[in-house]
Design a protein around this motif. Structure first.
Motif, PDB file in Angstrom:
ATOM      1  N   ARG A 170       0.983   4.271  -2.700  1.00 53.36           N
ATOM      2  CA  ARG A 170       0.877   5.683  -2.302  1.00 53.36           C
ATOM      3  C   ARG A 170       1.954   6.518  -2.999  1.00 53.36           C
ATOM      4  NH1 ARG A 170       0.301   4.786   2.600  1.00 53.36           N
ATOM      5  NH2 ARG A 170      -1.931   5.127   2.722  1.00 53.36           N
ATOM      6  N   GLN A 171       3.113   5.909  -3.232  1.00 51.51           N
ATOM      7  CA  GLN A 171       4.194   6.631  -3.895  1.00 51.51           C
ATOM      8  C   GLN A 171       3.984   6.752  -5.400  1.00 51.51           C
ATOM      9  OE1 GLN A 171       7.854   4.629  -2.954  1.00 51.51           O
ATOM     10  NE2 GLN A 171       7.802   5.167  -0.795  1.00 51.51           N
TER      11      GLN A 171
ATOM     12  N   ASN B 161      -0.516  -2.484  -9.332  1.00 54.90           N
ATOM     13  CA  ASN B 161      -0.986  -1.541  -8.318  1.00 54.90           C
ATOM     14  C   ASN B 161      -2.456  -1.760  -7.994  1.00 54.90           C
ATOM     15  OD1 ASN B 161       1.277   0.177  -7.630  1.00 54.90           O
ATOM     16  ND2 ASN B 161       1.198   0.947  -9.715  1.00 54.90           N
TER      17      ASN B 161
ATOM     18  N   LEU C 138      -5.889   5.046  -3.745  1.00 57.65           N
ATOM     19  CA  LEU C 138      -6.157   4.917  -2.309  1.00 57.65           C
ATOM     20  C   LEU C 138      -7.223   5.897  -1.836  1.00 57.65           C
ATOM     21  CD1 LEU C 138      -2.482   4.484  -1.060  1.00 57.65           C
ATOM     22  CD2 LEU C 138      -4.191   2.706  -1.448  1.00 57.65           C
ATOM     23  N   GLN C 139      -7.800   6.654  -2.766  1.00 57.66           N
ATOM     24  CA  GLN C 139      -8.884   7.556  -2.387  1.00 57.66           C
ATOM     25  C   GLN C 139     -10.093   6.743  -1.905  1.00 57.66           C
ATOM     26  OE1 GLN C 139      -8.670  10.943  -2.252  1.00 57.66           O
ATOM     27  NE2 GLN C 139      -6.508  10.564  -2.754  1.00 57.66           N
TER      28      GLN C 139
ATOM     29  N   PRO D  22      -1.289   7.378  -5.986  1.00 55.72           N
ATOM     30  CA  PRO D  22      -2.052   7.646  -4.761  1.00 55.72           C
ATOM     31  C   PRO D  22      -3.553   7.738  -4.979  1.00 55.72           C
ATOM     32  CG  PRO D  22      -0.835   9.597  -5.466  1.00 55.72           C
ATOM     33  CD  PRO D  22      -0.343   8.464  -6.293  1.00 55.72           C
ATOM     34  N   GLU D  23      -3.967   8.029  -6.224  1.00 56.79           N
ATOM     35  CA  GLU D  23      -5.404   8.137  -6.478  1.00 56.79           C
ATOM     36  C   GLU D  23      -6.131   6.815  -6.246  1.00 56.79           C
ATOM     37  OE1 GLU D  23      -3.293   7.845 -10.546  1.00 56.79           O
ATOM     38  OE2 GLU D  23      -2.977   8.802  -8.587  1.00 56.79           O
TER      39      GLU D  23
ATOM     40  N   VAL E 228       0.835  -1.204   0.000  1.00 54.85           N
ATOM     41  CA  VAL E 228       0.000   0.000   0.000  1.00 54.85           C
ATOM     42  C   VAL E 228       0.872   1.257   0.000  1.00 54.85           C
ATOM     43  CG1 VAL E 228      -1.620   1.347   1.397  1.00 54.85           C
ATOM     44  CG2 VAL E 228      -2.021  -1.094   1.044  1.00 54.85           C
ATOM     45  N   GLU E 229       1.980   1.224   0.736  1.00 52.86           N
ATOM     46  CA  GLU E 229       2.875   2.374   0.761  1.00 52.86           C
ATOM     47  C   GLU E 229       3.490   2.606  -0.616  1.00 52.86           C
ATOM     48  OE1 GLU E 229       4.705   5.690   1.754  1.00 52.86           O
ATOM     49  OE2 GLU E 229       3.230   4.635   2.983  1.00 52.86           O
TER      50      GLU E 229
ATOM     51  N   VAL F 232      -3.982  -2.877  -4.179  1.00 52.98           N
ATOM     52  CA  VAL F 232      -5.042  -2.232  -3.404  1.00 52.98           C
ATOM     53  C   VAL F 232      -6.188  -3.199  -3.157  1.00 52.98           C
ATOM     54  CG1 VAL F 232      -6.756  -0.375  -3.419  1.00 52.98           C
ATOM     55  CG2 VAL F 232      -4.431   0.056  -4.239  1.00 52.98           C
TER      56      VAL F 232
END
Length: 539
Positions: A328-329, A496, A335-336, A332-333, A324-325, A500
């Motif tokens: 985020r790098q 990715n 993880l909205q 990041p969208e 997840v990190e 998620v």
């Protein structure tokens, strides 16, 4: 007649070329005492210090040069390189980016920026930098190999293979590039070519530890276990290896073989040793999230083999935290709160739209591919292997070719799936031709053979399949949902989107419901030629 300055620089340069860096540094400092603002002398001082591995000390002369000549991309690139060598990675990134703003076509800076991100384990940014270097110099094997490496790591296999297409013409690669190429060859299933490169490297340098390590791993993958064991005996103890990356590779090779030899306790001890080393790196702020992520998934697999459920879930939790990190790098969208990993599953074709599709001539059932679909980890691979054993069938490894077809449809100006009914007969034929041309490159068929296209999430491409191949047989692989969800949670997916989706058991359960609801709705509406295959019935 040469000036005194020219003669001094000649002597300094000669000393550097002959490996006498300390002497060259002494002469350079003597010159700078008389001319402290001489740019050529400052450059030579930086080179002398770099040659001695003193990157931190080289920062000052290079920084002076960027102040004296702020529009020189070369000096900013040099500053970035010594900052990188000194471990000041964020300042190094700033310097490289500044150099590229000054000269966007500077290949050296673009490739250096890629290496900086690669060393930090930020693969999406590394991919973009290497692809930029490839755009600057499309012929460079270096840019192609490292860009392919990152594309493969980020689940873009087709792009990676495209980058490597000219590899047979690369006859003068250095050892490091040849090794990376060999590793990619083995990833793409070309073990024979990979082996030849490894063996050539070892003939030229029997002490090439990375070549030994990766050849051992490749031999293990193709079940040549005795040869793999023999290779591992040529490696020194991991504790004696100073290079952290090489040390991890050596330990990983030992752990993999231990797993194959039914020694999970030994494999677990090895992996836990690697995890401890990575955690020390994390405390020192030099963590590589990708490496940690791989280690925790490997540890979870071993703990599961031992029946240690608590340790398995603990390791999986840490692995997913790191995935997840990394998302985020890079994206990041995703993880909205309102993000939907399975975005395609939210695009439904209405009954009214489907009823309005015009009927066109299309391939018959025997002329169409056989599609194997299902939620991942439902047994699609086992079905593919069973069908591929039949001489009349040619199975294809998972490829996103239907997605390529969707992109071509978008080029027509149509939105998928809502405009499927607007496609003309000629456009449908063009899309089928595109699909067949793509599949022929990776799964050439003998006369009379039929294609088996196994890609689980083509489950969400049913409307496209129905439009282009309305008579195609579809095999829906099913497995108990609890087993599917847990199995996915235990997998290490590079994508990715899947990182998620699989980050928690809850998100996986929601994703499963979303995907299967899409299938059930569209299967009832479109009535494909479909059979169900239950995993539990095949075992």
């Amino acid at each position: 007649m040469q000036t005194a300055a020219a003669l001094s620089f000649d002597r300094i340069t000669t000393a550097l070329q002959q490996g006498r860096a300390q002497e060259a540094e002494r002469m350079t400092r003597e010159y700078l005492a008389l001319a402290p603002q001489d740019a050529d002398a400052l450059l030579l001082l930086g080179l002398c210090l770099q040659e001695q591995g003193r990157s931190a000390e080289a920062i000052e002369p290079y920084r002076q040069l960027t102040q004296m000549l702020p529009h020189s991309a070369i000096h900013w690139n040099n500053l970035g390189t010594v900052l990188r060598g000194a471990g000041q990675v964020r300042d190094a990134e700033d310097a490289y980016r500044h150099a590229l703003r000054l000269d966007p076509h500077d290949y050296t800076t673009a490739i250096n920026l890629g290496f900086l991100f690669l060393e930090r384990g930020i693969y999406p940014a590394a991919r973009d930098a290497f692809l930029h270097a490839h755009e600057i110099d499309p012929v460079s094997p270096e840019a192609r190999i490292y860009a392919a490496q990152m594309c493969y790591a980020l689940d873009s296999r087709d792009r990676a293979e495209q980058l490597l297409q000219p590899w047979r013409s690369w006859t003068d690669l250095g050892d490091e590039l040849a090794l990376e190429l060999a590793i990619l060859m083995t990833h793409f299933g070309n073990a024979a070519e990979g082996t030849r490169i490894f063996e050539r490297l070892l003939q030229e340098n029997p002490g090439n530890l990375r070549a030994i390590t990766h050849l051992a791993a490749m031999l293990e993958r193709v079940n040549r276990l005795d040869e793999a064991r023999a290779m591992l005996t040529r490696l020194p103890s991991p504790d004696s290896i100073d290079d952290p990356a090489l040390q991890q590779e050596v330990i990983g090779a030992h752990a993999t073989l231990a797993m194959r030899e039914s020694d999970p306790a030994h494999a677990r001890a090895i992996i836990e040793q690697m995890v401890a080393a990575q955690e020390r790196s994390a405390r020192a702020h030099t963590a590589n999230l990708w490496r940690e992520n791989n280690l925790y998934f490997s540890l979870a697999k071993i703990c599961d083999r031992q029946g240690d459920a608590e340790a398995t879930m603990r390791a999986l939790g840490k692995a997913h935290e790191r995935q997840v990190e990394m998302v985020r790098q890079s994206l990041p969208e995703l993880l909205q709160p309102d993000a939907q990993p399975l975005h395609t599953a939210t695009k439904w074709v209405s009954a009214e739209a489907f009823a309005a599709w015009p009927a066109y001539a299309a391939p018959s059932m025997l002329e169409s591919p056989i599609f194997i679909v299902g939620f991942p980890r439902s047994g699609t691979t086992m079905l593919e292997q069973m069908l591929d054993a039949h001489p009349g069938l040619q199975a294809m490894d998972e490829r996103a070719f239907l997605q390529v077809v969707v992109e071509r449809m978008s080029a027509f100006g149509y939105a998928y799936p809502f405009d499927l009914g607007r496609l003309s007969a000629a456009q449908c034929e063009e899309l089928r031709d595109l699909y067949w041309s793509l599949t022929a490159k990776v799964a050439p068929r003998a006369q009379g053979q039929r294609l088996v296209d196994k890609n689980p999430l083509n489950l969400l491409r049913l409307p496209l399949i129905k439009r282009l191949f309305p008579e195609a047989p579809i095999i829906l692989a099913l497995r108990h949902p609890c087993d599917v969800i847990l199995s996915n949670y235990m997998q290490h997916f590079n994508s990715n989107m899947f990182a998620v989706l699989c980050s928690t058991l809850e998100s996986l359960a929601k994703g499963y419901v979303t995907a299967m609801s899409f299938w059930l709705q569209h299967a009832q509406l479109m009535q494909p030629r479909m059979i169900e295959s239950r995993y539990e019935d095949l075992l």
